[in-house]
Write a protein that holds these residues in place. Structure first.
Motif, mmCIF file in Angstrom:
data_model
loop_
_atom_site.group_PDB
_atom_site.id
_atom_site.type_symbol
_atom_site.label_atom_id
_atom_site.label_comp_id
_atom_site.label_asym_id
_atom_site.label_seq_id
_atom_site.Cartn_x
_atom_site.Cartn_y
_atom_site.Cartn_z
ATOM 1 N N GLU A 93 -8.213 -22.437 -32.308
ATOM 2 C CA GLU A 93 -8.231 -20.801 -31.415
ATOM 3 C C GLU A 93 -6.082 -20.999 -32.116
ATOM 4 O O GLU A 93 -5.644 -21.712 -31.513
ATOM 5 C CB GLU A 93 -8.534 -21.549 -29.910
ATOM 6 C CG GLU A 93 -10.181 -21.384 -30.211
ATOM 7 C CD GLU A 93 -10.254 -21.774 -28.785
ATOM 8 O OE1 GLU A 93 -9.688 -20.841 -27.753
ATOM 9 O OE2 GLU A 93 -11.605 -21.489 -28.562
ATOM 10 N N ARG A 97 1.010 -13.915 -28.806
ATOM 11 C CA ARG A 97 2.352 -13.400 -27.261
ATOM 12 C C ARG A 97 2.996 -12.597 -27.175
ATOM 13 O O ARG A 97 3.765 -13.224 -27.997
ATOM 14 C CB ARG A 97 2.241 -14.623 -26.401
ATOM 15 C CG ARG A 97 1.344 -15.757 -26.420
ATOM 16 C CD ARG A 97 2.154 -16.938 -25.271
ATOM 17 N NE ARG A 97 1.074 -18.164 -24.877
ATOM 18 C CZ ARG A 97 -0.091 -18.393 -23.890
ATOM 19 N NH1 ARG A 97 -0.297 -17.164 -23.310
ATOM 20 N NH2 ARG A 97 -1.020 -19.175 -24.074
ATOM 21 N N LEU A 104 0.468 -20.673 -20.786
ATOM 22 C CA LEU A 104 2.640 -20.430 -21.644
ATOM 23 C C LEU A 104 3.093 -21.065 -20.045
ATOM 24 O O LEU A 104 3.925 -21.567 -20.117
ATOM 25 C CB LEU A 104 2.874 -19.678 -22.433
ATOM 26 C CG LEU A 104 4.183 -19.360 -22.498
ATOM 27 C CD1 LEU A 104 3.709 -20.767 -23.749
ATOM 28 C CD2 LEU A 104 4.723 -18.057 -23.355
ATOM 29 N N ASP A 178 -1.090 -10.809 -24.992
ATOM 30 C CA ASP A 178 -1.931 -11.768 -26.024
ATOM 31 C C ASP A 178 -3.015 -11.840 -25.934
ATOM 32 O O ASP A 178 -3.755 -11.127 -25.598
ATOM 33 C CB ASP A 178 -1.029 -13.183 -24.974
ATOM 34 C CG ASP A 178 -1.913 -13.285 -23.711
ATOM 35 O OD1 ASP A 178 -3.048 -12.624 -23.776
ATOM 36 O OD2 ASP A 178 -0.797 -13.642 -23.036
ATOM 37 N N LYS A 180 -6.269 -14.456 -28.806
ATOM 38 C CA LYS A 180 -6.871 -15.520 -29.550
ATOM 39 C C LYS A 180 -8.263 -14.954 -30.719
ATOM 40 O O LYS A 180 -8.428 -14.161 -30.299
ATOM 41 C CB LYS A 180 -7.866 -16.337 -28.111
ATOM 42 C CG LYS A 180 -8.200 -17.542 -29.093
ATOM 43 C CD LYS A 180 -9.892 -17.531 -28.781
ATOM 44 C CE LYS A 180 -10.914 -17.472 -28.528
ATOM 45 N NZ LYS A 180 -12.317 -17.131 -28.841
ATOM 46 N N THR A 201 -10.841 -11.547 -24.872
ATOM 47 C CA THR A 201 -9.841 -12.578 -25.663
ATOM 48 C C THR A 201 -8.703 -12.174 -25.582
ATOM 49 O O THR A 201 -7.889 -12.474 -26.706
ATOM 50 C CB THR A 201 -10.898 -12.687 -27.342
ATOM 51 O OG1 THR A 201 -10.506 -10.761 -27.793
ATOM 52 C CG2 THR A 201 -11.931 -13.556 -27.257
ATOM 53 N N ARG A 219 -11.199 -14.283 -14.174
ATOM 54 C CA ARG A 219 -10.628 -14.858 -13.749
ATOM 55 C C ARG A 219 -9.643 -15.310 -12.320
ATOM 56 O O ARG A 219 -10.596 -16.195 -11.728
ATOM 57 C CB ARG A 219 -9.790 -15.430 -15.378
ATOM 58 C CG ARG A 219 -9.879 -15.903 -16.347
ATOM 59 C CD ARG A 219 -8.756 -16.056 -17.264
ATOM 60 N NE ARG A 219 -9.372 -16.475 -18.473
ATOM 61 C CZ ARG A 219 -8.631 -15.013 -19.311
ATOM 62 N NH1 ARG A 219 -8.307 -14.271 -19.101
ATOM 63 N NH2 ARG A 219 -9.053 -15.399 -21.069
HETATM 64 N N1 UDP Z 1 -7.935 -16.763 -24.472
HETATM 65 C C1 UDP Z 1 -9.141 -17.075 -25.046
HETATM 66 N N2 UDP Z 1 -10.126 -18.456 -25.438
HETATM 67 C C2 UDP Z 1 -10.061 -19.834 -24.821
HETATM 68 C C3 UDP Z 1 -8.319 -19.635 -24.155
HETATM 69 C C4 UDP Z 1 -7.601 -18.111 -24.089
HETATM 70 O O1 UDP Z 1 -9.720 -16.119 -25.389
HETATM 71 O O2 UDP Z 1 -10.553 -20.256 -25.133
HETATM 72 C C5 UDP Z 1 -7.294 -16.143 -25.178
HETATM 73 C C6 UDP Z 1 -6.854 -15.283 -23.306
HETATM 74 O O3 UDP Z 1 -7.788 -14.533 -22.589
HETATM 75 C C7 UDP Z 1 -5.495 -14.483 -23.482
HETATM 76 C C8 UDP Z 1 -4.926 -15.725 -24.706
HETATM 77 O O4 UDP Z 1 -6.173 -16.774 -25.465
HETATM 78 O O5 UDP Z 1 -5.543 -12.800 -23.972
HETATM 79 C C9 UDP Z 1 -3.688 -16.745 -24.269
HETATM 80 O O6 UDP Z 1 -4.780 -17.324 -23.384
HETATM 81 P P1 UDP Z 1 -3.542 -18.817 -22.482
HETATM 82 O O7 UDP Z 1 -4.024 -19.640 -23.799
HETATM 83 O O8 UDP Z 1 -2.744 -18.134 -21.745
HETATM 84 O O9 UDP Z 1 -5.342 -19.256 -21.730
HETATM 85 P P2 UDP Z 1 -5.657 -18.466 -20.715
HETATM 86 O O10 UDP Z 1 -4.336 -18.455 -19.634
HETATM 87 O O11 UDP Z 1 -6.247 -17.815 -20.237
HETATM 88 O O12 UDP Z 1 -5.988 -19.951 -19.796
#
Ligand code: UDP
Length: 238
Positions: A93, A97, A104, A178, A180, A201, A219
């Protein structure tokens, strides 16, 4: 318009179902109305979510194709279905960002909302049981999850997607914070973008108000989750 129709059920994920078609090179994706967060620990169903994500994702894959980024997306079939190329998903994945937030900040203690001087490219190992752990390139190479060439290509495409989407959304008064991405290999062995690009995502912040127009509303229990998805669809379909 395709004549291919759903045949056999293959797989159910958190937000989508997959079905075979009569052509082994293509599968049909069905977008579900379900929300999950925190690796599936928090769940909900909201009627109309699948339609919105299918519309948004179809629109963004079409935009990317016009800009020269190939993906598994072939066409939107109806409200909740897409025809896509069958791919074998690379178990990574990839996260790009532009602004520091989410995991992060939790991981490194950096200020939430910090604008990054250049796009940050990160990789996680796609494994729900392990909670998609953060990895470095050597992990992917050593454990055979991707080759050096594939990682180089994935990074190049991901940064290109970021440039295209950042500019596209800026024009709609939305900051692309950001997102994914996932990649797969099609039946001819080509590495292409896969999965979906949607408010599930990506993080989208309204440029004027800073309002969250994405899954963070779910969330963090910010309310009017589908209203935010509708707002994104309204802005990009206008
Ligand atoms: N994201 C995703 N699937 C995942 C983890 C993250 O689509 O399993 C996306 C999330 O929506 C965000 C970006 O990736 O736009 C970064 O997410 P982050 O690593 O900050 O994780 P989170 O805070 O969502 O746990």
């Amino acid at each position: 318009m395709t004549t291919l129709v759903k045949k056999d059920f293959i797989y159910e994920g958190k937000a989508k179902r997959l079905y075979t078609t009569d052509d082994s090179k293509y599968v049909i994706v069905e977008y579900k109305d379900s929300f999950t967060a925190f690796n599936g620990q928090k769940k909900a169903t909201m009627s109309g979510k699948g339609v919105l994500n299918n519309n948004i994702s179809s629109k963004l894959f079409t935009l990317l194709k016009e800009k020269g980024v190939d993906s598994h997306f072939v066409e939107r079939i109806d409200e909740t279905h897409q025809l896509v190329k069958r791919v074998k998903i690379v178990p990574l994945e990839v996260i790009v960002r532009n602004i520091a937030t989410g995991s992060l900040c939790k991981r490194l203690g950096v200020e939430d909302g910090l604008k990054l001087a250049w796009p940050l490219f990160e990789m996680c190992y796609k494994d729900d049981d392990l909670g998609d752990p953060f990895i470095i390139e050597d992990h992917a190479l050593l454990f055979g999850w991707a080759t050096k060439d594939e990682i180089d290509k994935i990074k190049e495409i991901s940064l290109k997607v970021n440039e295209i989407l950042k500019e596209y959304f800026a024009d709609k008064n939305v900051v692309l914070v950001d997102f994914k991405l996932e990649f797969g290999k099609d039946t001819d062995g080509n590495l292409i973008l896969a999965d979906e690009i949607s408010p599930d995502t990506c993080r989208f912040w309204d440029s004027s108000t800073g309002d969250h127009l994405d899954k963070d509303r779910f969330r963090k229990d910010l309310g009017d989750v589908l209203g935010a998805y509708r707002e994104i669809w309204k802005r990009i379909s206008a």
